[in-house]
Structures are given as structure tokens and as C-alpha cells.
Write an enzyme that holds these catalytic residues in place. Structure first.
Site: not given
Length: 365
Positions: A191, A214
Site C-alpha cells: 500500500d 502506492h
């Protein structure tokens, strides 16, 4: 110590006593209380004994036990935090490895079965003057490190590692905190490498390697109507390799009084990044709870300076701002991004600002 509670006390004690190696603070030799290093023995009794004793007259080196989380994810998976510090001052953690062994829980989540939400590996709440240096965090069930409601926290030489497909395993999450510095660190996760939530201010991130993951995200913001804003954030000298995003600001498409302002992204390298530069103010997963609404979060004074490298998609710069509160004061200065050795493109919606120096793709502001 078979229970989750005692296991948490054990690890908490490990980290607490590692904070006390500063010269001005008392120092404990845990071995003198019966602890054995190597990660194969239970050191909790030694730590609890030392906790209630005065420091030895001469400062002595500290020896830590090293141990991973239980293999059964249910033991810590419903606790919220595996290691939790709350309302503490002056705690420092030097070195050490935390392995939350999150793979079984990730598999459970990906299967769609009923599973616990998972636990943050290391969390600080409402604390001051925190220092983390040289810590390694592996395979967290959820966030690796959480800084919430804190003042003056320094994270240096931190390494975070989890597979790129591990769900919700943000590397470092900061919210409701001021004076947080993250330096000389490497984050590989599933993430956000660093996620920045409501109420974060005076945040400095420098010399960060991110990937997979991310990227660095401010947000998502604006879920609540009355939400603290984000301001005075600097991200300097960072490399993003194969990430979903580079630097992103993300807000829900919902009414809100929040804001994002005075942000500097400087000296950034993008290596095959899907969205190197992105503002997304129309975040609305599955079109639930926010369809056909505009974000109330006001974004202003965001500067991108010396950002270069390669985009994995043709649109390398995307400013998708709020239709009700457009972005203002965006500045591009020496931005050079390409797409497969071809010119990339930029996309703007409800965004205003300026461009200086060489800017590729051509500015749409």
C-alpha cells in the site's frame, strides 16, 4: 507467556528499554535479570522485573530479545495494535526487527472469508519526543508504523518490507501529528509507502526509497465534514520504483471543511511509475457514499520542483481537482517525465497555477 496480552507486554518492554540507551537516561542490562538473547527464549519476566527496579549506578549496555509475532494471526489480528505506546515521552527505539508474519491473514482477506481486520505492528498515540533509528518491520498485518496525535517524532534508517500484493500494509502512517521527520529509509509494501492523514503538519520526508507500493499519499481526506487539514509537508530527495503512484493527494468526493496547503515535492525520481504526479479529488470507491458530489477539501500552494523520470502510463501529470473548491497555487518547476521514450501528457480539471523552467509534459494549468 501464551496469551496475547503477555506477549504484547513482552515486546512493549523490549522496545521501552531500548529507548533508554541515551547517555542522559538510565540504562538497564536486561541480562542481569535473567534475559537471554537470540530470540528463542521468553524474556518477559526479566523485563517486568527490570521495569520496577532503579537503574544500576553505572550505565550498562542493553541486550534485547528478538521475537516475531505468533503464527496464528488471530492472536494479534483483532487487537488493533501489536505494539502500542500511548501518552509516553522520550521513548527511543534503536535497531531490532519486528516480523508480524502477516501472510496467513493476507491470504484470508484475499479469499473473502471472515477474517480479523489485522493489527498495526508498531503504534504511537499522543506521545512526544519519539525516536526510531534502524528498526526493520516485516510483513505487518496492516500498517507497519503508525504515528497518531504525536509531537516531535524522528524515524531514521527505517526499513519496511512486505510483498507488493499485501493488502493495507502502509509503511508509515502519520496523522494528527506535528514535527514528524522521516529520513534515510526504504519502504517496500503493498500500500502507501508513507500515508499522511488529517491533522498532519510540519512533516519532513527526505531520502526515501519507495517501491513496490502506492507511493507517498496525502489522504484520503475529507470523509468527515469537520476534519483537520494537512499543511507544511516537504518530500525531498525520494525515488519511486515501479509504484502505483509517485506523489499523490487524494480526497473523497464529499462535502468537507478540510484543506491541504503549503506542500513541497522536490528532487524526485520516478522509475516506471503509473501515476507520477496526481491529485485525485474525486475518490469514490464503488460509487458509494459520495456519488455526484464535489470534494470540500481545499488544495492550495502545492509545488513540484525537479521531478523527473519515467511514467508507466501516458498521462504522467494529472490534476483532477474539486468542482466545488478548485485547486489553486499549483506550481510546476523543472518537471521532466517521459512515457516509453515518448512525450507524456498532462491532464487538468479545476486546477490553477503556474509552470516555470522546463516542464514536460507541457503544463495544462
Amino acid at each position: 507467556m501464551a496469551t496475547s496480552r503477555m506477549f504484547q507486554i513482552l515486546i512493549l518492554s523490549i522496545l521501552y528499554f531500548s529507548s533508554m540507551i541515551l547517555a542522559a537516561s538510565p540504562t538497564y542490562n536486561i541480562q542481569s535479570y535473567g534475559a537471554k538473547s537470540g530470540g528463542k527464549s521468553d524474556c518477559s519476566k526479566a523485563f517486568l522485573s527490570a521495569w520496577g527496579r532503579p537503574a544500576p549506578p553505572p550505565p550498562q549496555p542493553l541486550y534485547m530479545c528478538r521475537r516475531g509475532a505468533p503464527s496464528d494471526y488471530n492472536v494479534i489480528g483483532r487487537s488493533g495494535s501489536w505494539l502500542k505506546f500511548e501518552r509516553v515521552t522520550g521513548v527511543s527505539i534503536y535497531g531490532g526487527t519486528l516480523d508480524a508474519q502477516g501472510a496467513n491473514l493476507w491470504a484470508c482477506k484475499n479469499s473473502g472469508k471472515g477474517c480479523p481486520k489485522g493489527s498495526t505492528s508498531l503504534a504511537f498515540y499522543n506521545s512526544n519526543n519519539i525516536r526510531i533509528n534502524g528498526l526493520v518491520s516485516l510483513n505487518s498485518q496492516m500498517f507497519h508504523i503508525l504515528v497518531d496525535g504525536c509531537r516531535n517524532a524522528n524515524l531514521v534508517n527505517v526499513r519496511v518490507s512486505a510483498p507488493g500484493n499485501s493488502p493495507n500494509t502502509d509503511g508509515i502512517h502519520v496523522q494528527q501529528s506535528s514535527g514528524v521527520t522521516i529520513m534515510n529509509s526504504h519502504v517496500s509494501t503493498g500500500d502507501d509507502c508513507v500515508s499522511i492523514g488529517p491533522g498532519a503538519s510540519n512533516l519532513w520526508i527526505e531520502n526515501l526509497a519507495c517501491g513496490p507500493g502506492h507511493g507517498i499519499s496525502i489522504g484520503s481526506l475529507g470523509w468527515d465534514m469537520n476534519e483537520a487539514g494537512v499543511q507544511n509537508v516537504t518530500v525531498k530527495t525520494a525515488t519511486f520504483s515501479g509504484t502505483e503512484n509517485g506523489v499523490r493527494v487524494k480526497t473523497w468526493a464529499r462535502p468537507s471543511n478540510g484543506f491541504v496547503r503549503d506542500i513541497l515535492f522536490q528532487h524526485l525520481v520516478m522509475v516506471n511509475v503509473q501515476n507520477p504526479v496526481i491529485i485525485d479529488q474525486n475518490y469514490c470507491p464503488n460509487h458509494q457514499n459520495c456519488p455526484h458530489q464535489g470534494s470540500g477539501v481545499k488544495i492550495s500552494n502545492v509545488k513540484y520542483e525537479d521531478v523527473h523520470g519515467t511514467s508507466a502510463t501516458q498521462v504522467a501529470v494529472k490534476f483532477d481537482c474539486s468542482k466545488t473548491r478548485p485547486c489553486s497555487g499549483i506550481r510546476l518547476d523543472e518537471v521532466n517525465l517521459t512515457f516509453r521514450d515518448k512525450p507524456a501528457t498532462a491532464s487538468c480539471s479545476n486546477a490553477g497555477g503556474t509552470a516555470d523552467g522546463v516542464v514536460k509534459p507541457s503544463s495544462c494549468l
